[in-house]
Design an enzyme around this catalytic site. Sequence first.
Site, PDB file in Angstrom:
ATOM      1  N   LEU A  75       0.859  -1.179   0.000  1.00 27.41           N
ATOM      2  CA  LEU A  75       0.000   0.000   0.000  1.00 27.41           C
ATOM      3  C   LEU A  75       0.896   1.231   0.000  1.00 27.41           C
ATOM      4  O   LEU A  75       1.878   1.288   0.744  1.00 27.41           O
ATOM      5  CB  LEU A  75      -0.899   0.024   1.247  1.00 27.41           C
ATOM      6  CG  LEU A  75      -2.111  -0.901   1.272  1.00 27.41           C
ATOM      7  CD1 LEU A  75      -2.771  -0.852   2.648  1.00 27.41           C
ATOM      8  CD2 LEU A  75      -3.110  -0.528   0.194  1.00 27.41           C
ATOM      9  N   ASP A  76       0.561   2.224  -0.829  1.00 31.22           N
ATOM     10  CA  ASP A  76       1.320   3.473  -0.835  1.00 31.22           C
ATOM     11  C   ASP A  76       1.237   4.134   0.536  1.00 31.22           C
ATOM     12  O   ASP A  76       0.291   3.883   1.299  1.00 31.22           O
ATOM     13  CB  ASP A  76       0.751   4.432  -1.881  1.00 31.22           C
ATOM     14  CG  ASP A  76       0.945   3.918  -3.297  1.00 31.22           C
ATOM     15  OD1 ASP A  76       1.902   3.148  -3.515  1.00 31.22           O
ATOM     16  OD2 ASP A  76       0.141   4.286  -4.175  1.00 31.22           O
ATOM     17  N   PRO A  77       2.200   5.006   0.869  1.00 26.89           N
ATOM     18  CA  PRO A  77       2.135   5.714   2.150  1.00 26.89           C
ATOM     19  C   PRO A  77       0.797   6.429   2.365  1.00 26.89           C
ATOM     20  O   PRO A  77       0.262   6.424   3.479  1.00 26.89           O
ATOM     21  CB  PRO A  77       3.290   6.710   2.051  1.00 26.89           C
ATOM     22  CG  PRO A  77       4.286   6.017   1.176  1.00 26.89           C
ATOM     23  CD  PRO A  77       3.454   5.291   0.145  1.00 26.89           C
ATOM     24  N   ALA A  79      -2.089   5.540   1.379  1.00 30.27           N
ATOM     25  CA  ALA A  79      -3.194   4.593   1.542  1.00 30.27           C
ATOM     26  C   ALA A  79      -3.232   3.980   2.936  1.00 30.27           C
ATOM     27  O   ALA A  79      -2.217   3.822   3.608  1.00 30.27           O
ATOM     28  CB  ALA A  79      -3.089   3.493   0.497  1.00 30.27           C
TER      29      ALA A  79
END
Length: 342
Positions: A75-77, A79
Amino acid sequence: MPKVTFPQLPVSGLFAIAKPSGPTSMSVINDLKQLVGNSRLFVEADKLEKRGKGKIPTKGKRAREIVKIGQGGTLDPLADGVLVVGAGKGTKRLNEFLDCVKEYRTTALLGCETDTYDSEGSRVRVAPWRHVTREAVESALNKFRGEIHQAPPIFSALKMEGRPLYDYARKGIPLPRPIEKRKVTIHSLDILEWKGSAHQFRWPEKEFTSDEKNAMQKALEGVEENPIIKDELEPAVSDESPTAFVLSMKVSGGTYVRSIVHDLGHAVGSAAHVVTLTRSRQGRFALEPAIDSEDKGCVPWDVFSRASESEGDVGEDGWTQWEREVIDRLEIVEGPKPQKTS
């Protein structure tokens, strides 16, 4: 909580955490290593005894002694939401979560697109947005449902002829060929909430310079029709917030949620980027498990945060709070299943 006993320890398994927005997935996993690597739930008792109460190493040769731990889909930061974790031989089962069906909630903000397609990036272009109605967005969503071909963002780490795409865009190197599109399936895609201007979201303050826009435009020349990157401003209204709306979607593995929002902005004659992103389900793990189902929930991240600061007291059942929380949601992939006794 019923007492949980294991005929044999340690075990290998899968569990999910509710990742918060902010940290990277890797930093979350690294924080978990200290806890998991010092727990008799996942590590042999004799190894724990030899190790003592000191912190286990995370680098160097001694790090091989630590139980394996990994995650099943970054997950991206920005998200938050479901992050599946594998411990021990549970790591061998993580690949199945890369291609599984996932569910997301995301907030899109109109009028601005960024290099990363989300609010963490820099403004590349702004465009009119006041003409966009809920009905227009709902109509445009039809183009994105079902099986579609989706292009990854040009500012991504995917490589073309050995060079990351973002390198072409930053240095103004023409792409040798169009970015290969991926076939993905959008099982459902709907407007969950139309916020309009009733929100606190704003466009990123950082924006592309003229040189950066020219470099990106040059990279796209020859592979994209009319890749002109310029602002299309409309008269400003004091304190007016650009339109925002929340989408819910159920998608196949490999789908770029940010690309859906970016492309949707173009489809309604504007621009758009992601300002919030929540993964609400990944396979059989969910933030809100269905009642009377075999879905498994997620351990709140603050449970691990508190445990990292202080391991806490061991209960009558022999486990700390974070271990009990994991046991309650643990899917054992090797070894005995937990037995609950009154």
